[in-house]
Design a protein around this motif. Structure first.
Motif, short mmCIF file in Angstrom:
data_model
loop_
_atom_site.label_atom_id
_atom_site.label_comp_id
_atom_site.label_asym_id
_atom_site.label_seq_id
_atom_site.Cartn_x
_atom_site.Cartn_y
_atom_site.Cartn_z
N PHE A 195 0.89 -1.08 -0.36
CA PHE A 195 -0.14 -0.09 0.07
C PHE A 195 0.95 1.10 0.06
O PHE A 195 0.44 2.27 -0.65
N ALA A 224 -2.17 3.29 4.99
CA ALA A 224 -1.98 2.04 4.59
C ALA A 224 -2.00 0.86 5.65
O ALA A 224 -2.46 -0.27 5.47
N ARG A 232 -0.13 5.13 -0.43
CA ARG A 232 -0.71 5.57 1.02
C ARG A 232 0.39 5.96 2.00
O ARG A 232 1.27 5.38 1.81
#
Length: 252
Positions: free
Chosen positions: A165, A176, A171
């Motif tokens: 992520f 995340a 992110r």
């Protein structure tokens, strides 16, 4: 015949509370609960299956906590969660077909690399950045790959989801972490479905530990939401390093 005595069950629930706390922030709660189950007398396969029973509750609890704080939209995770569930079952069913012992040899190196990345790479904070992979591509590549690994082996899956992520979806560390939890719950559930066919989980023990996981996950998610990368990064580094060292110790 009871699975464990009441005093052992109380200790296992306490371990699950702590594991849920750690897992909701950085993953790796199995480092606490899996050895605890083995020490309580569970055969290894039963311990793994029971660990997945209680682990689902903690991951779902953390996902709900993060969603309530607006850090993740669960509706957008329905598809990737379904993919993770199916891929995890597939991974678990491949245990007898793939060289899992060989794969385990490389895991400590990979986990330490993740720890070093989060410890030393500058600019890893709570700010979102440009995504390097579109959501659809991420959902059909990164998600099933990590979920299949979760079903096949498992250790470090949460850290691998989080790394994906951060690196691929852009992110920040906190978001995340939030996006990781529902997928982790789905791949845990998929692995449980597969393991339930070949093992007999301690269902009562797992459900009681699940209650502890819910409490710990709520406390951990609240702390992480308030402090973000300042608490998540150090704990992630510690947990992934501990997982790597534990694996190397087991081989000695």
């Amino acid at each position: 015949m009871p699975e464990v005595t009441f005093d052992l069950l109380g200790l296992l629930v306490m371990a699950a509370v702590f594991a849920g706390f750690v897992d909701s922030i950085a993953g790796g709660g199995g480092l606490i609960t899996l050895p605890a189950l083995v020490l309580a007398g569970a055969p290894p396969v039963t311990a793994i299956a029971t660990n997945k029973v209680q682990g689902v509750f903690g991951a779902v609890s953390a996902a709900v906590a993060y969603a309530r704080r607006g850090l993740v939209d669960p509706r957008r995770q329905v598809l990737p969660a379904a993919i993770a569930f199916v891929a995890s079952i597939g991974g678990a069913l491949c245990v007898s077909l793939l060289p899992t012992d060989t794969l385990r040899l490389g895991l400590p190196i990979l986990l330490i690399a993740v720890a070093v990345f989060f410890a030393l790479k500058p600019g890893i904070d709570d700010l979102d950045r440009a995504e390097r992979m579109r959501p659809f591509v991420f959902n059909i590549t990164a998600v099933p790959a990590i979920a299949a690994y979760d079903g096949l082996l498992g250790p470090g899956a949460g850290a691998f989801y989080m790394l994906a992520f951060v690196m691929l979806s852009g992110r920040g560390v906190l978001k995340a972490t939030a996006h990781t939890k529902l997928l982790n719950a789905a791949s845990n559930a998929g692995g449980l479905c597969a393991f339930a066919l070949i093992a007999s989980p301690w269902w009562v023990t797992g459900l009681c530990m699940g209650a502890g996981q819910i409490l710990g996950a709520q406390l951990g998610a609240r702390l992480a939401a308030g402090r973000g990368a300042r608490i998540i990064k150090p704990l992630l580094v510690v947990v992934t390093t501990a997982m790597a060292l534990r694996m190397m110790w087991d081989w000695l």
